[in-house]
Design a protein around this motif. Structure first.
Motif, PDB file in Angstrom:
ATOM      1  N   ASN A   1      -4.903   7.760  -1.514  1.00 61.32           N
ATOM      2  CA  ASN A   1      -4.538   9.176  -1.536  1.00 61.32           C
ATOM      3  C   ASN A   1      -5.483   9.911  -0.600  1.00 61.32           C
ATOM      4  O   ASN A   1      -6.539  10.386  -0.984  1.00 61.32           O
TER       5      ASN A   1
ATOM      6  N   VAL B   1      -3.120   2.387  -3.826  1.00 64.07           N
ATOM      7  CA  VAL B   1      -2.838   3.763  -3.421  1.00 64.07           C
ATOM      8  C   VAL B   1      -4.053   4.303  -2.682  1.00 64.07           C
ATOM      9  O   VAL B   1      -5.172   4.250  -3.190  1.00 64.07           O
TER      10      VAL B   1
ATOM     11  N   TRP C   1       0.837  -1.188   0.000  1.00 61.23           N
ATOM     12  CA  TRP C   1       0.000   0.000   0.000  1.00 61.23           C
ATOM     13  C   TRP C   1       0.876   1.243   0.000  1.00 61.23           C
ATOM     14  O   TRP C   1       1.931   1.258   0.625  1.00 61.23           O
ATOM     15  N   PHE C   2       0.404   2.299  -0.654  1.00 57.38           N
ATOM     16  CA  PHE C   2       1.013   3.627  -0.607  1.00 57.38           C
ATOM     17  C   PHE C   2      -0.059   4.541  -0.041  1.00 57.38           C
ATOM     18  O   PHE C   2      -1.095   4.762  -0.670  1.00 57.38           O
ATOM     19  N   VAL C   3       0.161   5.030   1.189  1.00 54.33           N
ATOM     20  CA  VAL C   3      -0.865   5.813   1.876  1.00 54.33           C
ATOM     21  C   VAL C   3      -0.332   7.220   2.152  1.00 54.33           C
ATOM     22  O   VAL C   3       0.701   7.382   2.810  1.00 54.33           O
ATOM     23  N   THR C   4      -1.031   8.227   1.655  1.00 48.54           N
ATOM     24  CA  THR C   4      -0.681   9.610   1.969  1.00 48.54           C
ATOM     25  C   THR C   4      -1.424  10.014   3.243  1.00 48.54           C
ATOM     26  O   THR C   4      -2.484   9.478   3.556  1.00 48.54           O
TER      27      THR C   4
ATOM     28  N   ILE D   1       3.926  -1.252  -6.113  1.00 54.17           N
ATOM     29  CA  ILE D   1       2.866  -0.647  -5.303  1.00 54.17           C
ATOM     30  C   ILE D   1       1.567  -1.199  -5.864  1.00 54.17           C
ATOM     31  O   ILE D   1       1.304  -1.084  -7.064  1.00 54.17           O
TER      32      ILE D   1
ATOM     33  N   THR E   1       3.251   7.881   4.034  1.00 50.92           N
ATOM     34  CA  THR E   1       3.773   9.219   3.790  1.00 50.92           C
ATOM     35  C   THR E   1       3.065  10.253   4.664  1.00 50.92           C
ATOM     36  O   THR E   1       1.912  10.092   5.048  1.00 50.92           O
TER      37      THR E   1
ATOM     38  N   THR F   1      -3.721   2.837   7.357  1.00 48.46           N
ATOM     39  CA  THR F   1      -2.398   2.257   7.558  1.00 48.46           C
ATOM     40  C   THR F   1      -2.434   1.173   8.619  1.00 48.46           C
ATOM     41  O   THR F   1      -1.928   0.063   8.412  1.00 48.46           O
TER      42      THR F   1
ATOM     43  N   VAL G   1       7.358   7.689  -4.040  1.00 47.89           N
ATOM     44  CA  VAL G   1       7.020   6.523  -4.859  1.00 47.89           C
ATOM     45  C   VAL G   1       8.290   5.747  -5.211  1.00 47.89           C
ATOM     46  O   VAL G   1       8.339   4.522  -5.088  1.00 47.89           O
TER      47      VAL G   1
ATOM     48  N   LEU H   1       6.412  13.691  -3.918  1.00 43.64           N
ATOM     49  CA  LEU H   1       5.621  12.483  -4.168  1.00 43.64           C
ATOM     50  C   LEU H   1       6.382  11.517  -5.068  1.00 43.64           C
ATOM     51  O   LEU H   1       6.379  10.303  -4.832  1.00 43.64           O
TER      52      LEU H   1
END
Length: 98
Positions: free
Chosen positions: A81, A79, A4-7, A76, A31, A18, A66, A62
């Protein structure tokens, strides 16, 4: 498991996303404008939780986040966002006068 990519991962909804992903065994590139805030939010962070500085209003940050995630995990998958802010206003008039 997924990557996962979590802002906005240091608080609010981003922190909950998260936490849930980690609890289910996923790896998370977390992030926040200040990566140390992520580390404070997850004091017992597993190895699968790299914290990366990334202000979503700064495209180069960003991109770097990444790239750091890809270097660590090779991919990844998801996402989230989530980072942002909200503006709200309350009317000072009673509901009957609106």
């Amino acid at each position: 498991m997924s990557v996962w990519f979590v802002t906005g991962a240091s608080r609010g909804l981003g922190a909950e996303v998260t936490r849930e992903a980690l609890d289910r065994g996923h790896r998370v590139i977390a992030t926040a404008r200040d990566a140390s805030a992520v580390l404070r939010a997850y004091p017992n962070a597993p190895d699968g939780l790299p914290a990366v500085d990334a202000d979503v209003t700064e495209p180069e940050q960003l991109t770097a986040a990444v790239e750091a995630g890809l270097a660590r995990f090779g991919r990844i998958d998801i996402v989230a966002n989530n980072a942002g802010y909200g503006l709200g206003a309350r009317s000072r008039k009673p509901p009957t006068e609106r």
